[in-house]
Scaffold this active site. Sequence first.
Site, PDB file in Angstrom:
ATOM      1  N   ARG A 243       0.852  -1.189   0.000  1.00  0.00           N
ATOM      2  CA  ARG A 243       0.000   0.000   0.000  1.00  0.00           C
ATOM      3  C   ARG A 243       0.888   1.238   0.000  1.00  0.00           C
ATOM      4  NH1 ARG A 243      -3.505  -2.871  -1.500  1.00  0.00           N
ATOM      5  NH2 ARG A 243      -5.583  -3.165  -0.598  1.00  0.00           N
ATOM      6  N   GLU A 272      -3.677   7.092  -4.395  1.00  0.00           N
ATOM      7  CA  GLU A 272      -3.959   6.680  -5.773  1.00  0.00           C
ATOM      8  C   GLU A 272      -5.461   6.766  -6.058  1.00  0.00           C
ATOM      9  OE1 GLU A 272      -2.119   2.739  -5.257  1.00  0.00           O
ATOM     10  OE2 GLU A 272      -4.107   1.853  -5.487  1.00  0.00           O
ATOM     11  N   HIS A 290      -1.403  -0.191  -9.798  1.00  0.00           N
ATOM     12  CA  HIS A 290      -2.009  -1.152  -8.848  1.00  0.00           C
ATOM     13  C   HIS A 290      -2.558  -2.385  -9.591  1.00  0.00           C
ATOM     14  CE1 HIS A 290      -4.010  -1.430  -4.619  1.00  0.00           C
ATOM     15  NE2 HIS A 290      -3.748  -2.631  -5.099  1.00  0.00           N
TER      16      HIS A 290
HETATM   17  C1  DGY Z   1      -5.917  -6.234  -2.454  1.00  0.00           C
HETATM   18  O1  DGY Z   1      -6.668  -7.200  -2.589  1.00  0.00           O
HETATM   19  O2  DGY Z   1      -5.709  -5.722  -1.354  1.00  0.00           O
HETATM   20  C2  DGY Z   1      -5.299  -5.694  -3.698  1.00  0.00           C
HETATM   21  O3  DGY Z   1      -4.298  -4.779  -3.436  1.00  0.00           O
HETATM   22  C3  DGY Z   1      -6.370  -5.066  -4.547  1.00  0.00           C
HETATM   23  O4  DGY Z   1      -6.862  -3.942  -3.901  1.00  0.00           O
END
Ligand code: DGY
Length: 324
Positions: A243, A272, A290
């Site tokens: 993240r 983001e 992402h």
């Molecule tokens: C998650 O599943 O956490 C991925 O990063 C998609 O958001």
Amino acid sequence: MDRAEKSHKILVTRKLPDGAEAAFARHFDCRFNPEDRPLSAEDICKAAEGCIGIAFTSMDKFNADLIAKLPASVKIIATVSVGYEHVDVAAASAKGLVVTNTPGVLTDATADIALLCLLGAARGGYWGERMVRENRWPGASMVTPLGHDVSGQRLGILGMGRIGQAVAHRGRAFGMTIHYHNRKALTSGEAQGATFHETLEGMLPHCDFLSINCALTPETRNLINARTLALLPKGAIVVNTARGGIVEDEALINALNSGHVAAAGLDVFAGEPNIDPRYRDLPNVFLLPHLGSATLRTRTNMGLRALENLTAFAAGKAPPDKLN
Ligand code: DGY
């Protein structure tokens, strides 16, 4: 199929792959979002009227305010993601809502993207690709452009859960030596020779590469900052597929500009899709939007996993991925 299930209404806030939507439709009376339009908090509350549950994504912010406004019919909220920092779980618990996520099914896809980011950052995934597209073949020079070796280097992993371990597995295949920092040491079977560091500060000086694979929590927010980046060896490479909020952008951008961090491979960003625009101008970063879980099979399995949680709940059982 349980007839009672089919009588339950479920809101699915964003379009899921066809295979997942078909499975949802077999079990529940579903309100889908065929145009895949991002829904505001108000839209979600309106669309959830009469629904027992909501399947949603990490782009939907289920904060205390939205949770308070959800219709009383809603009893379970199932995020189609492994990360759940976009959900105020405490507020949901206070309202008596069950919260679930989708662990396990996106481990390999996310670890694959971590390796893409690692290799892309180290070996010129951005600048090399651009040279070809712009017809700027580098010529016969032996000294420019040059990337950074991966094989034989030390890979430090911050967060050695399922995804961290899958990254370690891939790193080993590249001949990397694995170090990790985690809340607790793994068993020797899980660690497979990786060196445990009790503190992040203790691990960082051993990282030619740092891969961030922990969850975003109040404790990990901005954990990678000017102080911790300074502990990396000069020329280290930073990879983030967890993240964006774990990294302080200002500090990483300064380190990339000074060369203390040689390169970064980033799939996730604070704020983001509105990322710090300075990343776009840096030549030594490899950037993705992402894509960690973005394959058809993985996204389908994520939808199916959320469905499993919803069907268990509707049948009066404990959902397998209940978070509260
Ligand atoms: C998650 O599943 O956490 C991925 O990063 C998609 O958001």
